[in-house]
Write an enzyme that holds these catalytic residues in place. Structure first.
Site, PDB file in Angstrom:
ATOM      1  CG  ASP A 127      -2.057   1.125   1.374  1.00  0.00           C
ATOM      2  OD1 ASP A 127      -2.459   1.379   0.195  1.00  0.00           O
ATOM      3  OD2 ASP A 127      -2.443   1.228   2.388  1.00  0.00           O
TER       4      ASP A 127
ATOM      5  CG  HIS B  38      -5.670   8.337   2.820  1.00  0.00           C
ATOM      6  ND1 HIS B  38      -4.985   8.790   1.712  1.00  0.00           N
ATOM      7  CD2 HIS B  38      -5.723   6.995   2.863  1.00  0.00           C
ATOM      8  CE1 HIS B  38      -4.643   7.950   0.895  1.00  0.00           C
ATOM      9  NE2 HIS B  38      -5.205   6.808   1.338  1.00  0.00           N
TER      10      HIS B  38
END
Ligand code: G3H
Ligand code: 13P
Ligand code: ZN
Length: 311
Positions: free
Chosen positions: A82, A180
């Site tokens: 990621d 996020h």
């Protein structure tokens, strides 16, 4: 069954109108909670590891935990890096057995993003590994990089075709309003994803898998539990799950969720320790924490991703 790439998963997800969940893993209980949910629901799965997770838990430990999950579940599982921040990080994961990597050069100028993504794609494809790239910038926190809402920018649909053709990437993360972390949007606001951008991207990249990062929904009940048992989280608002479900029925084939697992696990540990102040065996509080992860992932598989029964 060995670890798989996301190639076949995404083809099926695209045609089936669902998405595969990409959940971040950092330790054994998180791996177990996620994979037990996927096994019960017969769901395909992407387990993803950030640079921070590798620094915390060590590459080999994470690799072996995920390999154990493949043996235990017999599910198609992809192991994904990621937010790879450099060619070297991606190379290290490719050499170390990951089946998928993300090169995130989205904060760099267009030509630079293309050059570094192309370099990773060439190395990865020669070794049977797939690559996710990103165009556009999400707001929020990832690793120790903080992007303010003002500095975030939606993906420009007119760029995507050239980017994908010149880089050869296998999937593309785009910015359509997700963000996020747990503090995505101001309390009282109603987030609205830009489906017009997603539709435009879909038109320009037919049959191409799109990825959404920053897709936790930040359920208020978990924030409330954390605060009830000694936490002090200010107001937090996430991405509405009905909008994610809609995205999953379109070209979005991978949806990234981390913060919601953190909230579920932390709420569980806080509650357990507050209710059992004399307990000190970690197994006692990690068992319900693992179950809380499993419950959260089961909920996402059925209500957000729609990938139950699709393994
Ligand atoms: O998008 C970032 C993920 O939530 C991973 O977070 O870098 O703190 O492990 P981390
Ligand atoms: P959340 O912080 O919304 O869970 O997003 C996680 C993510 O995008 C990981 O890459
Ligand atoms: Zn992300």
């Amino acid at each position: 069954m060995a670890l798989v790439t996301t190639k076949e998963m995404f083809e099926k997800a695209y045609n089936g109108g669902y998405a595969v969940g990409a959940f971040n893993v950092n330790n054994m209980e998180i791996v177990q909670g996620i994979t037990e949910a996927a096994k019960d629901l017969n769901a395909p799965l992407i387990l993803q590891v950030s640079k921070g997770a590798r620094a915390y838990a060590n590459h080999t430990y994470l690799m072996k935990l995920v390999e154990a999950a493949v043996i235990e579940t017999e599910l198609p599982i992809a192991l994904h890096l990621d937010h790879g921040d450099s060619f070297e990080t991606c190379k290290s994961c490719i050499d170390g057995g990951f089946t998928s990597v993300m090169i995130d050069a989205s904060s760099k100028p267009f030509e630079e993003n293309i050059a570094i993504t192309r370099q990773v794609v060439e190395y990865a494809h020669d070794r049977g590994v797939v690559v996710e790239a990103e165009l556009g910038t999400l707001a929020g926190i990832e690793d120790d990089v903080q992007v303010s809402a003002e500095d975030s920018s939606y993906t420009k649909p007119e760029d995507v075709q050239e980017f994908v053709e010149r880089t050869g990437c296998d999937s593309l993360a785009i910015a359509i309003g997700t963000s996020h972390g747990a503090y995505k949007f101001k309390p009282g606001t109603k987030p609205q994803l830009r489906f017009d951008i997603l539709e435009e991207v879909e038109k320009r990249l037919p049959d191409f898998p799109i990825v959404l990062h920053g897709s936790s929904s930040v359920p208020q009940e978990f924030v409330n539990l954390i605060n009830k048992y000694g936490g002090n989280m200010p107001g937090a608002v996430g991405v509405p799950e009905d909008q994610l479900r809609k995205a999953a029925s379109m070209a979005v084939c991978k949806i990234n969720i981390d913060s919601d697992l953190r909230l579920a696990m932390t709420a569980s540990v806080r509650q357990y320790l507050a209710e059992h102040p004399d307990h000190f065996d970690p197994r006692q509080y990690l068992k319900p924490a693992r179950q809380a992860i499993k419950d959260m992932v089961s909920h996402k598989i059925v209500n957000v991703l729609g990938c139950n029964g699709k393994a």
